[in-house]
Design a protein around this motif. Sequence first.
Motif, PDB file in Angstrom:
ATOM      1  N   SER A 206       0.812  -1.227   0.000  1.00 41.49           N
ATOM      2  CA  SER A 206       0.000   0.000   0.000  1.00 41.49           C
ATOM      3  C   SER A 206       0.839   1.268   0.000  1.00 41.49           C
ATOM      4  O   SER A 206       0.331   2.345  -0.321  1.00 41.49           O
ATOM      5  CB  SER A 206      -0.951  -0.002   1.197  1.00 41.49           C
ATOM      6  OG  SER A 206      -0.235   0.041   2.421  1.00 41.49           O
ATOM      7  N   ASP A 207       2.119   1.193   0.361  1.00 40.78           N
ATOM      8  CA  ASP A 207       2.982   2.372   0.307  1.00 40.78           C
ATOM      9  C   ASP A 207       3.710   2.492  -1.029  1.00 40.78           C
ATOM     10  O   ASP A 207       4.559   3.372  -1.202  1.00 40.78           O
ATOM     11  CB  ASP A 207       4.000   2.348   1.445  1.00 40.78           C
ATOM     12  CG  ASP A 207       4.956   1.158   1.372  1.00 40.78           C
ATOM     13  OD1 ASP A 207       4.726   0.252   0.537  1.00 40.78           O
ATOM     14  OD2 ASP A 207       5.920   1.131   2.157  1.00 40.78           O
ATOM     15  N   GLN A 225       8.583   6.752  -0.418  1.00 43.66           N
ATOM     16  CA  GLN A 225       8.210   8.053  -0.959  1.00 43.66           C
ATOM     17  C   GLN A 225       6.853   8.459  -0.410  1.00 43.66           C
ATOM     18  O   GLN A 225       6.036   7.618  -0.042  1.00 43.66           O
ATOM     19  CB  GLN A 225       8.158   8.011  -2.491  1.00 43.66           C
ATOM     20  CG  GLN A 225       9.490   7.678  -3.152  1.00 43.66           C
ATOM     21  CD  GLN A 225       9.402   7.753  -4.667  1.00 43.66           C
ATOM     22  OE1 GLN A 225       8.727   8.612  -5.210  1.00 43.66           O
ATOM     23  NE2 GLN A 225      10.093   6.844  -5.344  1.00 43.66           N
ATOM     24  N   ASP A 226       6.624   9.743  -0.384  1.00 47.71           N
ATOM     25  CA  ASP A 226       5.360  10.268   0.139  1.00 47.71           C
ATOM     26  C   ASP A 226       4.341  10.336  -0.988  1.00 47.71           C
ATOM     27  O   ASP A 226       4.528  11.069  -1.960  1.00 47.71           O
ATOM     28  CB  ASP A 226       5.572  11.656   0.746  1.00 47.71           C
ATOM     29  CG  ASP A 226       4.312  12.202   1.401  1.00 47.71           C
ATOM     30  OD1 ASP A 226       3.436  11.382   1.730  1.00 47.71           O
ATOM     31  OD2 ASP A 226       4.206  13.428   1.560  1.00 47.71           O
ATOM     32  N   THR A 227       3.294   9.556  -0.895  1.00 48.35           N
ATOM     33  CA  THR A 227       2.223   9.585  -1.891  1.00 48.35           C
ATOM     34  C   THR A 227       0.962  10.116  -1.244  1.00 48.35           C
ATOM     35  O   THR A 227       0.740   9.956  -0.044  1.00 48.35           O
ATOM     36  CB  THR A 227       1.955   8.178  -2.457  1.00 48.35           C
ATOM     37  OG1 THR A 227       1.630   7.296  -1.374  1.00 48.35           O
ATOM     38  CG2 THR A 227       3.178   7.644  -3.185  1.00 48.35           C
ATOM     39  N   ASN A 228       0.117  10.748  -2.051  1.00 44.58           N
ATOM     40  CA  ASN A 228      -1.101  11.353  -1.511  1.00 44.58           C
ATOM     41  C   ASN A 228      -2.072  10.302  -0.987  1.00 44.58           C
ATOM     42  O   ASN A 228      -2.742  10.505   0.025  1.00 44.58           O
ATOM     43  CB  ASN A 228      -1.793  12.191  -2.588  1.00 44.58           C
ATOM     44  CG  ASN A 228      -0.993  13.428  -2.948  1.00 44.58           C
ATOM     45  OD1 ASN A 228      -0.263  13.959  -2.119  1.00 44.58           O
ATOM     46  ND2 ASN A 228      -1.121  13.883  -4.189  1.00 44.58           N
ATOM     47  N   LYS A 229      -2.164   9.184  -1.682  1.00 39.97           N
ATOM     48  CA  LYS A 229      -3.105   8.131  -1.307  1.00 39.97           C
ATOM     49  C   LYS A 229      -2.407   6.781  -1.345  1.00 39.97           C
ATOM     50  O   LYS A 229      -1.344   6.614  -1.934  1.00 39.97           O
ATOM     51  CB  LYS A 229      -4.310   8.115  -2.259  1.00 39.97           C
ATOM     52  CG  LYS A 229      -5.126   9.392  -2.259  1.00 39.97           C
ATOM     53  CD  LYS A 229      -5.820   9.614  -0.920  1.00 39.97           C
ATOM     54  CE  LYS A 229      -6.652  10.878  -0.949  1.00 39.97           C
ATOM     55  NZ  LYS A 229      -7.351  11.116   0.350  1.00 39.97           N
ATOM     56  N   HIS A 230      -3.038   5.811  -0.735  1.00 39.75           N
ATOM     57  CA  HIS A 230      -2.489   4.455  -0.717  1.00 39.75           C
ATOM     58  C   HIS A 230      -2.543   3.837  -2.114  1.00 39.75           C
ATOM     59  O   HIS A 230      -3.455   4.087  -2.892  1.00 39.75           O
ATOM     60  CB  HIS A 230      -3.272   3.567   0.246  1.00 39.75           C
ATOM     61  CG  HIS A 230      -3.134   3.954   1.680  1.00 39.75           C
ATOM     62  ND1 HIS A 230      -1.948   3.859   2.363  1.00 39.75           N
ATOM     63  CD2 HIS A 230      -4.040   4.427   2.572  1.00 39.75           C
ATOM     64  CE1 HIS A 230      -2.119   4.259   3.612  1.00 39.75           C
ATOM     65  NE2 HIS A 230      -3.382   4.615   3.759  1.00 39.75           N
ATOM     66  N   ILE A 231      -1.573   2.992  -2.399  1.00 44.41           N
ATOM     67  CA  ILE A 231      -1.598   2.188  -3.608  1.00 44.41           C
ATOM     68  C   ILE A 231      -2.572   1.035  -3.399  1.00 44.41           C
ATOM     69  O   ILE A 231      -2.608   0.420  -2.329  1.00 44.41           O
ATOM     70  CB  ILE A 231      -0.187   1.653  -3.943  1.00 44.41           C
ATOM     71  CG1 ILE A 231       0.744   2.825  -4.245  1.00 44.41           C
ATOM     72  CG2 ILE A 231      -0.238   0.681  -5.110  1.00 44.41           C
ATOM     73  CD1 ILE A 231       0.317   3.691  -5.416  1.00 44.41           C
ATOM     74  N   ILE A 232      -3.369   0.743  -4.438  1.00 42.90           N
ATOM     75  CA  ILE A 232      -4.376  -0.313  -4.300  1.00 42.90           C
ATOM     76  C   ILE A 232      -4.238  -1.405  -5.357  1.00 42.90           C
ATOM     77  O   ILE A 232      -4.926  -2.421  -5.285  1.00 42.90           O
ATOM     78  CB  ILE A 232      -5.803   0.253  -4.357  1.00 42.90           C
ATOM     79  CG1 ILE A 232      -6.033   0.974  -5.694  1.00 42.90           C
ATOM     80  CG2 ILE A 232      -6.062   1.190  -3.177  1.00 42.90           C
ATOM     81  CD1 ILE A 232      -7.468   1.416  -5.911  1.00 42.90           C
ATOM     82  N   TRP A 244       2.420  -0.627 -13.933  1.00 42.84           N
ATOM     83  CA  TRP A 244       1.765   0.567 -13.415  1.00 42.84           C
ATOM     84  C   TRP A 244       1.277   0.284 -11.985  1.00 42.84           C
ATOM     85  O   TRP A 244       0.785  -0.811 -11.689  1.00 42.84           O
ATOM     86  CB  TRP A 244       0.552   0.936 -14.259  1.00 42.84           C
ATOM     87  CG  TRP A 244       0.841   1.286 -15.688  1.00 42.84           C
ATOM     88  CD1 TRP A 244       1.161   2.518 -16.200  1.00 42.84           C
ATOM     89  CD2 TRP A 244       0.800   0.401 -16.808  1.00 42.84           C
ATOM     90  NE1 TRP A 244       1.322   2.445 -17.563  1.00 42.84           N
ATOM     91  CE2 TRP A 244       1.112   1.167 -17.962  1.00 42.84           C
ATOM     92  CE3 TRP A 244       0.542  -0.975 -16.965  1.00 42.84           C
ATOM     93  CZ2 TRP A 244       1.161   0.609 -19.238  1.00 42.84           C
ATOM     94  CZ3 TRP A 244       0.596  -1.536 -18.232  1.00 42.84           C
ATOM     95  CH2 TRP A 244       0.905  -0.747 -19.349  1.00 42.84           C
ATOM     96  N   LEU A 245       1.379   1.281 -11.138  1.00 45.57           N
ATOM     97  CA  LEU A 245       0.748   1.251  -9.822  1.00 45.57           C
ATOM     98  C   LEU A 245      -0.389   2.262  -9.840  1.00 45.57           C
ATOM     99  O   LEU A 245      -0.255   3.340 -10.437  1.00 45.57           O
ATOM    100  CB  LEU A 245       1.746   1.631  -8.720  1.00 45.57           C
ATOM    101  CG  LEU A 245       2.980   0.743  -8.559  1.00 45.57           C
ATOM    102  CD1 LEU A 245       3.854   1.272  -7.421  1.00 45.57           C
ATOM    103  CD2 LEU A 245       2.585  -0.706  -8.315  1.00 45.57           C
ATOM    104  N   VAL A 246      -1.489   1.940  -9.189  1.00 45.36           N
ATOM    105  CA  VAL A 246      -2.632   2.850  -9.128  1.00 45.36           C
ATOM    106  C   VAL A 246      -2.955   3.144  -7.673  1.00 45.36           C
ATOM    107  O   VAL A 246      -2.922   2.255  -6.817  1.00 45.36           O
ATOM    108  CB  VAL A 246      -3.855   2.268  -9.865  1.00 45.36           C
ATOM    109  CG1 VAL A 246      -4.312   0.960  -9.240  1.00 45.36           C
ATOM    110  CG2 VAL A 246      -5.006   3.277  -9.874  1.00 45.36           C
ATOM    111  N   GLY A 247      -3.231   4.435  -7.388  1.00 42.40           N
ATOM    112  CA  GLY A 247      -3.583   4.858  -6.035  1.00 42.40           C
ATOM    113  C   GLY A 247      -5.080   4.928  -5.831  1.00 42.40           C
ATOM    114  O   GLY A 247      -5.859   4.910  -6.787  1.00 42.40           O
ATOM    115  N   SER A 248      -5.494   5.013  -4.585  1.00 37.34           N
ATOM    116  CA  SER A 248      -6.919   5.054  -4.270  1.00 37.34           C
ATOM    117  C   SER A 248      -7.589   6.332  -4.752  1.00 37.34           C
ATOM    118  O   SER A 248      -8.816   6.403  -4.823  1.00 37.34           O
ATOM    119  CB  SER A 248      -7.132   4.897  -2.758  1.00 37.34           C
ATOM    120  OG  SER A 248      -6.495   5.949  -2.052  1.00 37.34           O
TER     121      SER A 248
END
Length: 267
Positions: A206-207, A225-232, A244-248
């Motif tokens: 999730s990070d 790294q600081d991301t705005n939302k969790h990776i899902i 590709w990684l996608v965030g919530s």
Amino acid sequence: TVTATNASGSSTQAFSGTVTGTKAQPPDRMPVPNPAPAPNPAPAPTPSPKPAPAPNMVPTPTGGSVAATSGDMRYWALSVGGQLSNHGDAVNYGSENTARLNAAVVGISSTATGHGYWLVASDGGVFNFGDARFYGSLGGQHISRPIVGIAGTPDSGGYWLVASDGQVFAFGDARLFGSESGKRLNRPVVAIAPAPDGQGYFLAASDGGVFAFGSAVFQGSLGAQDTNKHIIGIAVSPGGRGYWLVGSDGGVFAFGAAHFYGCAAGR
């Protein structure tokens, strides 16, 4: 005059006079005050009830799952609550939306033909629809952490399940190439994606941490790294040399040969 007689009738004593007196009065009684009513005790404060956590459940980021086919003409979307929807020319072959399940449905994976799919629940139960075949599950077995994802092999002859601690379970012709089980993770694993040749897989946390096994090649991550939302979720490019990684929030992050085509973050 008062005369007293004995039993024989003879007078034994006589005297004259007037007998006077007053009626004996009962002793004065002190009024008994009514007891003061006991004060009502102040009610103890009632703590606000807290919802009981579901067994073996770990808080996960808000998000669902999507299963697409290589033909780019269809995909299925699985909501956070396990509701399945079909798009394009995708056919709804069935779901567990109305069934009484022991645990929530958390993942979906399509077969290679695009004419079926598997659903997986957080307790490891697997449900097959269309041309997807059942190869086994963890339903009814004890697992230390909840299942968070499923990935089918390229030939649809098996599938992998992954738990939030990074442990991987293989069924059918799927092989085990390693896992993160027993290792210290900064954040829980949330998804699994197979390498195109079926000889490896990627795990995503999730990070934004990415873990590659077998033929899967590590191309970078968002770990630390600081991301705005969790990776899902994670999706692998067709050649397997990127992902590709996608965030919530709909944010997309491209690595390796995967190209960035835009995202839904901020919409």
